[in-house]
Enzyme design. Sequence first.
Site, PDB file in Angstrom:
ATOM      1  N   CYS A 104     -16.063  20.637  37.895  1.00 44.91           N
ATOM      2  CA  CYS A 104     -16.196  21.559  39.020  1.00 44.91           C
ATOM      3  C   CYS A 104     -15.903  20.792  40.307  1.00 44.91           C
ATOM      4  O   CYS A 104     -16.405  19.691  40.511  1.00 44.91           O
ATOM      5  CB  CYS A 104     -17.624  22.116  39.041  1.00 44.91           C
ATOM      6  SG  CYS A 104     -17.861  23.528  40.103  1.00 44.91           S
ATOM      7  N   HIS A 105     -15.081  21.366  41.168  1.00 47.13           N
ATOM      8  CA  HIS A 105     -14.724  20.717  42.425  1.00 47.13           C
ATOM      9  C   HIS A 105     -15.878  20.767  43.419  1.00 47.13           C
ATOM     10  O   HIS A 105     -16.627  21.745  43.472  1.00 47.13           O
ATOM     11  CB  HIS A 105     -13.510  21.408  43.062  1.00 47.13           C
ATOM     12  CG  HIS A 105     -12.247  21.212  42.299  1.00 47.13           C
ATOM     13  ND1 HIS A 105     -11.885  22.022  41.268  1.00 47.13           N
ATOM     14  CD2 HIS A 105     -11.274  20.279  42.411  1.00 47.13           C
ATOM     15  CE1 HIS A 105     -10.728  21.608  40.768  1.00 47.13           C
ATOM     16  NE2 HIS A 105     -10.332  20.559  41.447  1.00 47.13           N
TER      17      HIS A 105
ATOM     18  N   MET B  66     -18.984  29.717  40.508  1.00 47.45           N
ATOM     19  CA  MET B  66     -19.900  28.832  39.786  1.00 47.45           C
ATOM     20  C   MET B  66     -21.088  28.468  40.664  1.00 47.45           C
ATOM     21  O   MET B  66     -22.218  28.377  40.187  1.00 47.45           O
ATOM     22  CB  MET B  66     -19.180  27.577  39.287  1.00 47.45           C
ATOM     23  CG  MET B  66     -18.073  27.854  38.273  1.00 47.45           C
ATOM     24  SD  MET B  66     -18.533  28.979  36.924  1.00 47.45           S
ATOM     25  CE  MET B  66     -19.891  28.124  36.184  1.00 47.45           C
ATOM     26  N   GLU B  67     -20.828  28.293  41.947  1.00 51.34           N
ATOM     27  CA  GLU B  67     -21.919  27.997  42.885  1.00 51.34           C
ATOM     28  C   GLU B  67     -22.888  29.169  42.973  1.00 51.34           C
ATOM     29  O   GLU B  67     -24.111  28.971  43.001  1.00 51.34           O
ATOM     30  CB  GLU B  67     -21.334  27.655  44.267  1.00 51.34           C
ATOM     31  CG  GLU B  67     -20.691  26.291  44.353  1.00 51.34           C
ATOM     32  CD  GLU B  67     -19.326  26.157  43.680  1.00 51.34           C
ATOM     33  OE1 GLU B  67     -18.826  25.026  43.593  1.00 51.34           O
ATOM     34  OE2 GLU B  67     -18.747  27.180  43.236  1.00 51.34           O
TER      35      GLU B  67
ATOM     36  N   ASP C 181     -40.880  28.343  37.087  1.00 50.57           N
ATOM     37  CA  ASP C 181     -41.695  27.135  37.240  1.00 50.57           C
ATOM     38  C   ASP C 181     -42.917  27.392  38.116  1.00 50.57           C
ATOM     39  O   ASP C 181     -44.009  26.902  37.829  1.00 50.57           O
ATOM     40  CB  ASP C 181     -40.853  26.004  37.832  1.00 50.57           C
ATOM     41  CG  ASP C 181     -41.663  24.733  37.981  1.00 50.57           C
ATOM     42  OD1 ASP C 181     -42.187  24.234  36.957  1.00 50.57           O
ATOM     43  OD2 ASP C 181     -41.789  24.231  39.122  1.00 50.57           O
TER      44      ASP C 181
END
Length: 160
Positions: free
Chosen positions: A78-79, A113-114, A128
């Site tokens: 991934c860039h 993707m981000e 969490d």
Amino acid sequence: MSDDELTHTDDAGDVQMVNVGEKPDSSRRAVARGTIHLTESTIEAVRDDEVQKGDVLATARIGAVQAVKHTWETIPMCHQIPITNVDTDFAVRDDRIDLEVAVETTGKTGCEMEALEGVTTGLNTVWDMVKAAEKDATGGYPDTRITDVEVVTKEKTVLE
């Protein structure tokens, strides 16, 4: 270079980063969303800011933004891209929390993707923060799950 020519493998089948150097700069925006299903009592504690670990949504928002900024470090090939904006939107329902993350950049490759990393990390952060309330007597999470993670929109405008 057409999108059909982009690949993460070379002629020998070895993994490589896609060369985007010849692609034109574009204004890009991607939106992703997902859902975490929780018990009604946990949702109530989130709404009332009564979770022992602190403000669940504020912490999850920070986690989502941090994940967006560090996507290139966690997804191979991934860039690293210049993030120009990140918006997070939580919707607290009776049995779930929906998260939508919008990411903007200007560059040679997209930011979906981000956006996906922001959603999954934001929802994992919620989990969490509330896991003590969600555990059953055996330490499991029978009512807790993350679902429906998807890219909602992807936009690209070539800059001249």
